[in-house]
Design an enzyme around this catalytic site. Structure first.
Site, PDB file in Angstrom:
ATOM      1  NE  ARG A 195     -10.001 -34.265 -51.288  1.00  0.00           N
ATOM      2  CZ  ARG A 195     -10.728 -33.328 -50.689  1.00  0.00           C
ATOM      3  NH1 ARG A 195     -12.033 -33.335 -50.811  1.00  0.00           N
ATOM      4  NH2 ARG A 195     -10.156 -32.399 -49.961  1.00  0.00           N
ATOM      5  CE  LYS A 211      -8.825 -24.164 -33.636  1.00  0.00           C
ATOM      6  NZ  LYS A 211      -7.719 -23.295 -34.104  1.00  0.00           N
ATOM      7  CG  ASP A 267      -8.947 -26.367 -27.084  1.00  0.00           C
ATOM      8  OD1 ASP A 267      -7.706 -26.250 -27.044  1.00  0.00           O
ATOM      9  OD2 ASP A 267      -9.708 -25.398 -27.018  1.00  0.00           O
ATOM     10  CG  HIS A 268      -3.451 -27.932 -29.660  1.00  0.00           C
ATOM     11  ND1 HIS A 268      -4.110 -26.988 -30.394  1.00  0.00           N
ATOM     12  CD2 HIS A 268      -2.250 -27.377 -29.346  1.00  0.00           C
ATOM     13  CE1 HIS A 268      -3.345 -25.907 -30.516  1.00  0.00           C
ATOM     14  NE2 HIS A 268      -2.208 -26.124 -29.892  1.00  0.00           N
ATOM     15  CE  LYS A 290      -0.586 -25.585 -26.042  1.00  0.00           C
ATOM     16  NZ  LYS A 290       0.577 -25.745 -26.902  1.00  0.00           N
ATOM     17  CD  GLU A 315      -0.340 -18.238 -32.352  1.00  0.00           C
ATOM     18  OE1 GLU A 315       0.167 -19.298 -32.720  1.00  0.00           O
ATOM     19  OE2 GLU A 315      -1.344 -17.746 -32.881  1.00  0.00           O
ATOM     20  CG  ASP A 350      -6.873 -19.686 -35.302  1.00  0.00           C
ATOM     21  OD1 ASP A 350      -7.116 -20.847 -35.663  1.00  0.00           O
ATOM     22  OD2 ASP A 350      -5.719 -19.236 -35.169  1.00  0.00           O
ATOM     23  CG  HIS A 407      -6.646 -22.729 -28.342  1.00  0.00           C
ATOM     24  ND1 HIS A 407      -7.069 -24.024 -28.471  1.00  0.00           N
ATOM     25  CD2 HIS A 407      -6.042 -22.417 -29.514  1.00  0.00           C
ATOM     26  CE1 HIS A 407      -6.733 -24.477 -29.673  1.00  0.00           C
ATOM     27  NE2 HIS A 407      -6.121 -23.513 -30.322  1.00  0.00           N
ATOM     28  CE  LYS A 425      -2.353 -16.927 -36.287  1.00  0.00           C
ATOM     29  NZ  LYS A 425      -1.977 -18.021 -35.397  1.00  0.00           N
TER      30      LYS A 425
HETATM   31  C1  BG6 Z   1      -4.125 -23.451 -33.419  1.00  0.00           C
HETATM   32  C2  BG6 Z   1      -4.426 -22.258 -34.286  1.00  0.00           C
HETATM   33  O1  BG6 Z   1      -5.302 -23.983 -32.886  1.00  0.00           O
HETATM   34  O2  BG6 Z   1      -3.275 -23.068 -32.347  1.00  0.00           O
HETATM   35  C3  BG6 Z   1      -3.151 -21.604 -34.786  1.00  0.00           C
HETATM   36  O3  BG6 Z   1      -5.228 -22.639 -35.391  1.00  0.00           O
HETATM   37  C4  BG6 Z   1      -2.208 -21.325 -33.644  1.00  0.00           C
HETATM   38  O4  BG6 Z   1      -3.434 -20.415 -35.501  1.00  0.00           O
HETATM   39  C5  BG6 Z   1      -2.033 -22.562 -32.774  1.00  0.00           C
HETATM   40  O5  BG6 Z   1      -0.966 -20.897 -34.167  1.00  0.00           O
HETATM   41  C6  BG6 Z   1      -1.229 -22.249 -31.523  1.00  0.00           C
HETATM   42  O6  BG6 Z   1      -0.947 -23.437 -30.856  1.00  0.00           O
HETATM   43  P1  BG6 Z   1       0.344 -23.565 -29.906  1.00  0.00           P
HETATM   44  O7  BG6 Z   1       0.221 -24.921 -29.327  1.00  0.00           O
HETATM   45  O8  BG6 Z   1       1.536 -23.366 -30.792  1.00  0.00           O
HETATM   46  O9  BG6 Z   1       0.207 -22.465 -28.907  1.00  0.00           O
END
Ligand code: BG6
Length: 513
Positions: free
Chosen positions: A62, A171, A200-201, A205, A239, A258, A263, A362
């Site tokens: 934007r 996501k 989904d990252h 990995k 985390e 989340d 994940h 978290k």
């Molecule tokens: C994200 C979440 O998808 O994954 C975050 O939105 C989280 O809240 C993160 O911190 C964790 O990813 P990674 O790769 O650091 O484990």
């Protein structure tokens, strides 16, 4: 014709044989993810010579930003976030093909300008290029972007190429089953499923991909990978960080949405699925959907299969940190969970009776993601002490997803000495020791896979829905009861007592990874 017959790059688990000429268009180009992950991913792909010779990057957002300024911001992002230092001779090649288009996400005319911008690039190059749209915006504008891609003709397939245009979607993919279904309907009104790459990252990995290799490239695991030998499975994604500055987003999301729905459920699917017939994307995703659909609906409510909690003030790394309710942007009576744990049963031949425990939170004791396979306890009679009848530990195979990526196995061993005493010991393999530590980041792999048309490490629409189907009743229940049943845990700890109680019912306890 199947995708595989039409597209040579679809075979196998991400075989990087080279991407066709491509323009990547990032929606949300001035956002955090673009700076932290996407630009560094493009840079590192270029560093490894994995980008096609004709590669273009277009930022879209934007905010009006001149091309030069956008290139400058991208260079700054590489300096700050890339795993490798910025080398001008590498970045300059990408920068020369990097431009920016300003426009709203529901502004049809702006999408026409984007189309004209891409047409002009192609004209200058003298050939057509594949268009890869990366939607990295807040979810509220996913639908307008998709619809405008359709209406402006940008999503159209032409040239007879099956993957002439593709879309990567970040996501969160919906906030419950209904919204995920609606989003799938919108996507399919514009793109065909094989053009869609839901991120989904975690799937990008290294260690998550290695899970498939460990399971299916070694003869010793698969015979034991079932209810006859496995007692329980624990999947932990812990985390250390709190919500930080993301309070606004997190209040709408919470841990189940989340982390668990995507994940950890993906980790479960890869751990529990049947061996696929091939490493083709559809074969793997078919198996993942089957196992997700075989999970028994959760019992919800007091003494059910689910625990939730918020972190209270505590200590992390020797420093005092505030509780969730004291964080910036969090409602005083928030009922958003920062921790969730689930006990799942998979109703199929392989897993009947084996509990799968999932947890994520978290502000936990430390950052660690792992999958632990707990085997049945061996009969202890031979080594029984005088007082204890069974003094042997169960064997545990654990996949450390991050950090200290690796694999370890707990075995019982004889303690040296004249008497026969046993002690559990850990046999470990560490990636960094064997292969070095500077491996590709998840986003590098995923952007490249989307460019070459390999959907293996992306979530198919039916997978997303299967996972939401399981989680949505829990979210509905939590919404209906407000804060009732919300447990707490001290920041820096391993979670709330209610999560321990989930396991205690079957005489299990959480591992301390
Ligand atoms: C994200 C979440 O998808 O994954 C975050 O939105 C989280 O809240 C993160 O911190 C964790 O990813 P990674 O790769 O650091 O484990």
């Amino acid at each position: 014709m199947s995708d595989t017959q039409r597209h040579p790059f679809l075979h196998g688990l991400s075989k990087h044989r080279g991407a066709p000429p491509t323009v990547v268009i990032i929606f949300g180009a001035s956002g955090d993810l673009t700076a932290r992950k996407l630009i560094p991913a493009v840079y590192n792909l270029s560093h490894d010579n994995l980008l096609p010779a004709d590669f273009y990057l277009v930022g879209y957002g934007r905010k009006p930003i001149p091309d030069d300024e956008f290139r400058g911001l991208a260079a700054d992002a590489i300096k700050e976030f890339s795993r490798r230092e910025l080398k001008p001779e590498i970045w300059d090649r990408v920068a020369a093909h990097t431009t920016y288009v300003a426009g709203g996400y529901d502004d049809r005319a702006a999408f026409d300008r984007l189309a004209a911008h891409i047409d002009a690039l192609e004209k200058k190059l003298g050939r057509d290029v594949q268009r890869l749209f990366y939607i990295s915006t807040p979810p509220s504008v996913f639908a307008p972007i998709l619809l405008n891609l359709g209406a402006s003709g940008l999503a159209a397939k032409h040239l007879g190429l099956p993957h002439h245009s593709k879309v990567i979607i970040e996501k969160p993919f919906g906030k419950d089953l209904v919204s995920a279904r609606e989003l799938n309907v919108t996507i399919r009104s514009v793109f065909e499923e094989h053009q869609v790459y839901r991120i989904d990252h975690y799937l990008g990995k290294e260690t998550v991909q290695d899970l498939l290799v460990q399971r299916f490239a070694n003869a010793i695991f698969e015979p034991l990978w079932n209810r006859n030998f496995i007692d329980s499975v624990q999947i932990t994604v812990a985390e250390e960080v709190g919500v930080g500055t993301r309070g606004g987003y997190y209040e709408q999301s919470g841990c189940l949405r989340d982390m668990i729905q995507n994940h950890t459920m993906q980790l479960l699917a890869l751990t529990a699925m049947e061996p696929p017939g091939s490493l083709h994307a559809e074969a793997i995703r078919d198996e993942k959907v089957k196992v997700l659909n075989a999970i028994q609906p959760l019992t919800i409510g007091p003494a059910g299969d689910v625990a939730r909690a918020q972190y209270a003030a505590g200590m992390i790394g020797g420093k005092a940190v505030p509780g969730y309710l004291e964080e910036e942007g969090i409602a005083a009576q928030s009922n958003t969970e920062t921790y969730a744990a689930l006990r799942l049963s998979i109703n199929n031949w392989r897993w009947q009776g084996v509990p799968f425990y999932l947890r994520s939170g978290k502000r936990m004791a430390r950052r660690v993601s792992e999958i632990a396979i707990n085997f049945r306890r061996p009969p202890g009679t031979l080594f029984a002490g005088e007082t204890a009848r069974f003094d042997l530990a169960a064997n545990t195979l654990s996949f450390q997803i991050q950090p200290d990526e690796g694999l370890s196995l707990i075995l019982n061993t004889k303690v040296p000495g004249l008497e026969t005493r046993t002690q559990p010991v850990k046999m470990s393999f560490r990636y960094a020791t064997t292969f070095g530590s500077n491996t590709a980041e998840a986003y590098e792999r995923l952007v490249l896979d989307a460019m070459i048309g390999d959907g293996t490490l992306f979530i198919r629409g039916d997978e997303a829905e299967a996972s939401w189907k399981l989680c949505t009743p829990v979210l509905d229940y939590w919404r209906s009861v407000g804060r009732t049943g919300m447990d707490t845990y001290a920041a820096g700890g391993w979670g709330p007592p209610s999560a321990d109680a989930l396991l205690a019912k079957q005489n299990h306890c959480w591992r301390q990874p």
